[in-house]
Design a protein around this motif. Structure first.
Motif, mmCIF file in Angstrom:
data_model
loop_
_atom_site.group_PDB
_atom_site.id
_atom_site.type_symbol
_atom_site.label_atom_id
_atom_site.label_comp_id
_atom_site.label_asym_id
_atom_site.label_seq_id
_atom_site.Cartn_x
_atom_site.Cartn_y
_atom_site.Cartn_z
ATOM 1 N N GLY A 100 -9.849 -1.237 -3.670
ATOM 2 C CA GLY A 100 -8.925 -0.153 -3.339
ATOM 3 C C GLY A 100 -8.048 0.234 -4.512
ATOM 4 N N LEU A 101 -7.649 -0.732 -5.296
ATOM 5 C CA LEU A 101 -6.846 -0.481 -6.490
ATOM 6 C C LEU A 101 -7.659 0.293 -7.533
ATOM 7 N N ILE A 102 -8.881 -0.155 -7.758
ATOM 8 C CA ILE A 102 -9.756 0.510 -8.727
ATOM 9 C C ILE A 102 -10.074 1.931 -8.286
ATOM 10 N N ARG A 103 -10.283 2.126 -6.997
ATOM 11 C CA ARG A 103 -10.634 3.454 -6.459
ATOM 12 C C ARG A 103 -9.426 4.361 -6.267
ATOM 13 N N GLY A 104 -8.224 3.856 -6.489
ATOM 14 C CA GLY A 104 -7.025 4.675 -6.355
ATOM 15 C C GLY A 104 -6.561 4.862 -4.926
ATOM 16 N N MET A 105 -6.984 3.976 -4.027
ATOM 17 C CA MET A 105 -6.573 4.082 -2.626
ATOM 18 C C MET A 105 -5.242 3.400 -2.365
ATOM 19 N N VAL A 106 -4.971 2.341 -3.121
ATOM 20 C CA VAL A 106 -3.721 1.601 -2.957
ATOM 21 C C VAL A 106 -3.096 1.369 -4.322
ATOM 22 N N ASN A 107 -1.823 1.054 -4.279
ATOM 23 C CA ASN A 107 -1.104 0.663 -5.481
ATOM 24 C C ASN A 107 -0.374 -0.631 -5.158
ATOM 25 N N ILE A 108 -0.316 -1.516 -6.117
ATOM 26 C CA ILE A 108 0.390 -2.778 -5.925
ATOM 27 C C ILE A 108 1.600 -2.759 -6.842
ATOM 28 N N THR A 109 2.772 -2.909 -6.236
ATOM 29 C CA THR A 109 4.026 -2.821 -6.983
ATOM 30 C C THR A 109 4.927 -3.990 -6.601
ATOM 31 N N GLY A 110 6.141 -3.912 -7.038
ATOM 32 C CA GLY A 110 7.141 -4.920 -6.723
ATOM 33 C C GLY A 110 7.314 -5.874 -7.887
ATOM 34 N N ALA A 111 8.457 -6.509 -7.927
ATOM 35 C CA ALA A 111 8.779 -7.431 -9.015
ATOM 36 C C ALA A 111 7.738 -8.544 -9.127
ATOM 37 N N ASN A 112 7.230 -8.988 -7.992
ATOM 38 C CA ASN A 112 6.224 -10.058 -7.986
ATOM 39 C C ASN A 112 4.839 -9.526 -7.631
ATOM 40 N N HIS A 113 4.648 -8.237 -7.777
ATOM 41 C CA HIS A 113 3.380 -7.595 -7.394
ATOM 42 C C HIS A 113 3.013 -7.983 -5.968
ATOM 43 N N ASN A 114 3.990 -7.845 -5.076
ATOM 44 C CA ASN A 114 3.781 -8.287 -3.708
ATOM 45 C C ASN A 114 3.862 -7.159 -2.679
ATOM 46 N N ARG A 115 3.832 -5.910 -3.126
ATOM 47 C CA ARG A 115 3.907 -4.777 -2.207
ATOM 48 C C ARG A 115 2.682 -3.890 -2.396
ATOM 49 N N VAL A 116 2.047 -3.555 -1.281
ATOM 50 C CA VAL A 116 0.870 -2.687 -1.293
ATOM 51 C C VAL A 116 1.240 -1.374 -0.624
ATOM 52 N N THR A 117 0.937 -0.282 -1.300
ATOM 53 C CA THR A 117 1.249 1.048 -0.795
ATOM 54 C C THR A 117 0.000 1.912 -0.828
ATOM 55 N N LEU A 118 -0.224 2.639 0.261
ATOM 56 C CA LEU A 118 -1.338 3.581 0.271
ATOM 57 C C LEU A 118 -1.044 4.724 -0.691
ATOM 58 N N GLN A 119 -2.018 5.074 -1.480
ATOM 59 C CA GLN A 119 -1.940 6.225 -2.371
ATOM 60 C C GLN A 119 -2.542 7.422 -1.630
ATOM 61 N N PRO A 120 -2.432 8.650 -2.165
ATOM 62 C CA PRO A 120 -2.929 9.821 -1.445
ATOM 63 C C PRO A 120 -4.355 9.674 -0.886
ATOM 64 N N LEU A 121 -5.253 9.071 -1.627
ATOM 65 C CA LEU A 121 -6.610 8.873 -1.130
ATOM 66 C C LEU A 121 -6.626 7.920 0.072
ATOM 67 N N GLY A 122 -5.828 6.874 0.027
ATOM 68 C CA GLY A 122 -5.712 5.937 1.146
ATOM 69 C C GLY A 122 -5.031 6.571 2.352
ATOM 70 N N VAL A 123 -4.020 7.400 2.103
ATOM 71 C CA VAL A 123 -3.344 8.115 3.189
ATOM 72 C C VAL A 123 -4.336 9.057 3.869
ATOM 73 N N HIS A 124 -5.153 9.736 3.059
ATOM 74 C CA HIS A 124 -6.172 10.640 3.601
ATOM 75 C C HIS A 124 -7.164 9.861 4.479
ATOM 76 N N LEU A 125 -7.601 8.700 4.014
ATOM 77 C CA LEU A 125 -8.507 7.868 4.812
ATOM 78 C C LEU A 125 -7.846 7.488 6.131
ATOM 79 N N ALA A 126 -6.599 7.051 6.082
ATOM 80 C CA ALA A 126 -5.874 6.669 7.302
ATOM 81 C C ALA A 126 -5.772 7.853 8.264
ATOM 82 N N GLN A 127 -5.508 9.041 7.738
ATOM 83 C CA GLN A 127 -5.413 10.240 8.582
ATOM 84 C C GLN A 127 -6.754 10.572 9.226
#
Length: 162
Positions: A100-127
């Motif tokens: 998902g990270l490679i495909r641009g569906m999610v992004n991993i952020t946070g000080a400890n890389h502990n937060r996953v967020t849907l990116q526009p492509l992932g949001v589109h899939l969810a919709q």
């Protein structure tokens, strides 16, 4: 005079070899495409389509079996203490997150890389999943039982029960 070596070679040269296809199906929860869709459904239930990796593990784990789902619902409703939770994890989640990270569906952020967020492509899939009533119907119905989620709400709800 016969040697054992020649006898074995004669046997092997006359042996009939037959190959048969024996499918070994991959369970649905181990398939990356299914797991990506599951991630989209779970993160779509969280505020801002974002959750900690721990919460993502917890909810995708709870979707693995009816028993796991009932266990989390029992913790959530306060019928059972969440102290047994220790840290439930989904063994197939890491591979799917990397894809998902490679495909641009999610992004991993946070000080400890502990937060996953849907990116526009992932949001589109969810919709798209949300629009199709039959697609992942059981997973969507299960997630709706929790209402709108946030990391803080999960922490409060499960900590209250421990």
């Amino acid at each position: 005079m016969s040697t054992g070596f020649l006898d074995v070679n004669d046997e092997l040269s006359n042996a009939r070899i037959e190959f048969r296809s024996q499918p070994r199906p991959i369970p649905a929860d181990a398939r990356v495409v299914y797991k990506l869709a599951q991630i989209a459904v779970v993160l779509n239930a969280f505020n801002k389509n974002s959750a900690t990796i721990e919460n993502l593990h917890l909810f995708t784990w709870s979707l693995q079996s009816k028993r796991a789902g009932q266990m989390l619902m029992s913790w959530w409703s306060g019928n059972r203490h969440a102290s047994t939770i220790t840290q439930k994890s989904d063994p197939h989640l890491t591979v799917a997150l990397n894809v998902g990270l490679i495909r641009g569906m999610v992004n991993i952020t946070g000080a400890n890389h502990n937060r996953v967020t849907l990116q526009p492509l992932g949001v589109h899939l969810a919709q798209q999943i949300e629009l199709d009533e039959e697609l992942m119907g059981a997973e969507k119905m299960y997630m709706r039982q929790f209402g709108r989620l946030s990391d803080a709400a999960v922490l409060r709800k499960l900590a209250r029960n421990s």
